[in-house]
Scaffold this motif. Structure first.
Motif, PDB file in Angstrom:
ATOM      1  N   ILE A   9      35.769  41.532  36.903  1.00 18.36           N
ATOM      2  CA  ILE A   9      35.597  40.689  38.086  1.00 18.36           C
ATOM      3  C   ILE A   9      36.305  41.280  39.292  1.00 18.36           C
ATOM      4  O   ILE A   9      35.766  41.305  40.398  1.00 18.36           O
ATOM      5  CB  ILE A   9      36.117  39.259  37.810  1.00 18.36           C
ATOM      6  N   PHE A  10      37.530  41.762  39.075  1.00 17.38           N
ATOM      7  CA  PHE A  10      38.338  42.250  40.191  1.00 17.38           C
ATOM      8  C   PHE A  10      38.359  43.773  40.295  1.00 17.38           C
ATOM      9  O   PHE A  10      39.265  44.340  40.905  1.00 17.38           O
ATOM     10  CB  PHE A  10      39.760  41.670  40.099  1.00 17.38           C
ATOM     11  N   GLU A  11      37.345  44.413  39.757  1.00 13.91           N
ATOM     12  CA  GLU A  11      37.209  45.864  39.928  1.00 13.91           C
ATOM     13  C   GLU A  11      37.179  46.109  41.438  1.00 13.91           C
ATOM     14  O   GLU A  11      36.377  45.498  42.156  1.00 13.91           O
ATOM     15  CB  GLU A  11      35.927  46.322  39.235  1.00 13.91           C
ATOM     16  N   PRO A  12      38.098  46.943  41.956  1.00 15.14           N
ATOM     17  CA  PRO A  12      38.301  47.033  43.406  1.00 15.14           C
ATOM     18  C   PRO A  12      37.050  47.252  44.254  1.00 15.14           C
ATOM     19  O   PRO A  12      36.847  46.539  45.240  1.00 15.14           O
ATOM     20  CB  PRO A  12      39.289  48.193  43.554  1.00 15.14           C
ATOM     21  N   ALA A  13      36.213  48.202  43.915  1.00 14.27           N
ATOM     22  CA  ALA A  13      35.047  48.483  44.767  1.00 14.27           C
ATOM     23  C   ALA A  13      34.092  47.296  44.787  1.00 14.27           C
ATOM     24  O   ALA A  13      33.613  46.882  45.852  1.00 14.27           O
ATOM     25  CB  ALA A  13      34.334  49.742  44.284  1.00 14.27           C
ATOM     26  N   ARG A  14      33.821  46.733  43.639  1.00 15.36           N
ATOM     27  CA  ARG A  14      32.872  45.621  43.533  1.00 15.36           C
ATOM     28  C   ARG A  14      33.422  44.370  44.231  1.00 15.36           C
ATOM     29  O   ARG A  14      32.743  43.747  45.032  1.00 15.36           O
ATOM     30  CB  ARG A  14      32.581  45.329  42.063  1.00 15.36           C
ATOM     31  N   PHE A  15      34.674  44.011  43.907  1.00 17.19           N
ATOM     32  CA  PHE A  15      35.240  42.788  44.472  1.00 17.19           C
ATOM     33  C   PHE A  15      35.404  42.903  45.987  1.00 17.19           C
ATOM     34  O   PHE A  15      35.065  41.985  46.726  1.00 17.19           O
ATOM     35  CB  PHE A  15      36.583  42.441  43.816  1.00 17.19           C
ATOM     36  N   THR A  16      35.888  44.027  46.463  1.00 13.24           N
ATOM     37  CA  THR A  16      36.097  44.220  47.901  1.00 13.24           C
ATOM     38  C   THR A  16      34.771  44.145  48.664  1.00 13.24           C
ATOM     39  O   THR A  16      34.704  43.549  49.734  1.00 13.24           O
ATOM     40  CB  THR A  16      36.807  45.562  48.179  1.00 13.24           C
ATOM     41  N   ALA A  17      33.719  44.739  48.104  1.00 15.22           N
ATOM     42  CA  ALA A  17      32.401  44.689  48.763  1.00 15.22           C
ATOM     43  C   ALA A  17      31.939  43.237  48.921  1.00 15.22           C
ATOM     44  O   ALA A  17      31.388  42.870  49.961  1.00 15.22           O
ATOM     45  CB  ALA A  17      31.380  45.487  47.959  1.00 15.22           C
ATOM     46  N   TRP A  18      32.182  42.407  47.903  1.00 10.81           N
ATOM     47  CA  TRP A  18      31.786  40.999  47.988  1.00 10.81           C
ATOM     48  C   TRP A  18      32.713  40.216  48.914  1.00 10.81           C
ATOM     49  O   TRP A  18      32.265  39.423  49.732  1.00 10.81           O
ATOM     50  CB  TRP A  18      31.788  40.365  46.586  1.00 10.81           C
ATOM     51  N   ALA A  19      34.009  40.448  48.802  1.00 11.54           N
ATOM     52  CA  ALA A  19      35.004  39.633  49.503  1.00 11.54           C
ATOM     53  C   ALA A  19      35.118  39.934  50.992  1.00 11.54           C
ATOM     54  O   ALA A  19      35.581  39.084  51.755  1.00 11.54           O
ATOM     55  CB  ALA A  19      36.370  39.800  48.842  1.00 11.54           C
TER      56      ALA A  19
END
Length: 176
Positions: free
Chosen positions: A54-64
């Motif tokens: 869930i908090f994988e940096p690239a994925r989470f940052t792109a969403w957040a």
């Protein structure tokens, strides 16, 4: 699941009428498959592997990155364990330093549409160091300069069910 949920709510309603002596019997008494309130599934915590995904940096940052509440709201919830609506309804003034510790206070204030689940839910919650290091105080200063009083002004409460509803739905879509 939906039918069971509605039947359970009806049963709770009829039980309250029964306790108030407005009816003689609960018409749903004895109907099979209706869970009692204490039998509800309360869910489970995410596993370490699920949290890493869930908090994988690239994925989470792109969403957040679209809204500050997606980053700071989720991080405050993750690190504090506070309820989503408690986080989403925060006022900037609710974030303060007490005895050298930064934190936020969950309050009940009808005029600001702030709610707490019960009396024990009104409390001061320390903010974790990683959230402060991520720039929460700078975000707060920027929000104040922009004239906002709510910590997350982009979260609506159009339904009256709480500011957390929008954040909860956004996060659920992200997780799926």
């Amino acid at each position: 699941h939906t039918i069971r949920k509605h039947a359970q709510r009806l049963s709770v309603f009829f039980n309250s009428l029964l306790r108030g002596k407005y009816i003689a019997d609960n018409p749903l008494h004895g109907v099979r498959g209706i869970p009692q309130p204490e039998d509800d599934d309360t869910g489970r915590a995410f596993s370490a592997g699920e949290l890493a995904l869930i908090f994988e940096p690239a994925r989470f940052t792109a969403w957040a990155k679209k809204y500050p509440h997606r980053w700071f709201g989720v991080m405050l919830g993750l690190y504090s364990g506070a309820r989503v609506n408690e986080i989403a309804q925060l006022q900037i003034a609710d974030v303060e330093q007490v005895d050298g510790v930064w934190g936020f206070t969950v309050r009940r204030r009808a005029e600001l549409r702030q709610k707490a689940k019960n009396k024990a839910s009104v409390r001061f919650v320390p903010i974790a160091k990683p959230v402060l290091e991520a720039g929460l105080l700078k975000y707060i200063a920027d929000a104040q300069k922009a004239g906002h009083t709510r910590l997350f002004p982009n979260l609506p409460n159009g339904t009256g069910l709480g500011f957390g509803r929008a954040l909860s739905r956004q996060f659920s879509v992200y997780i799926k």
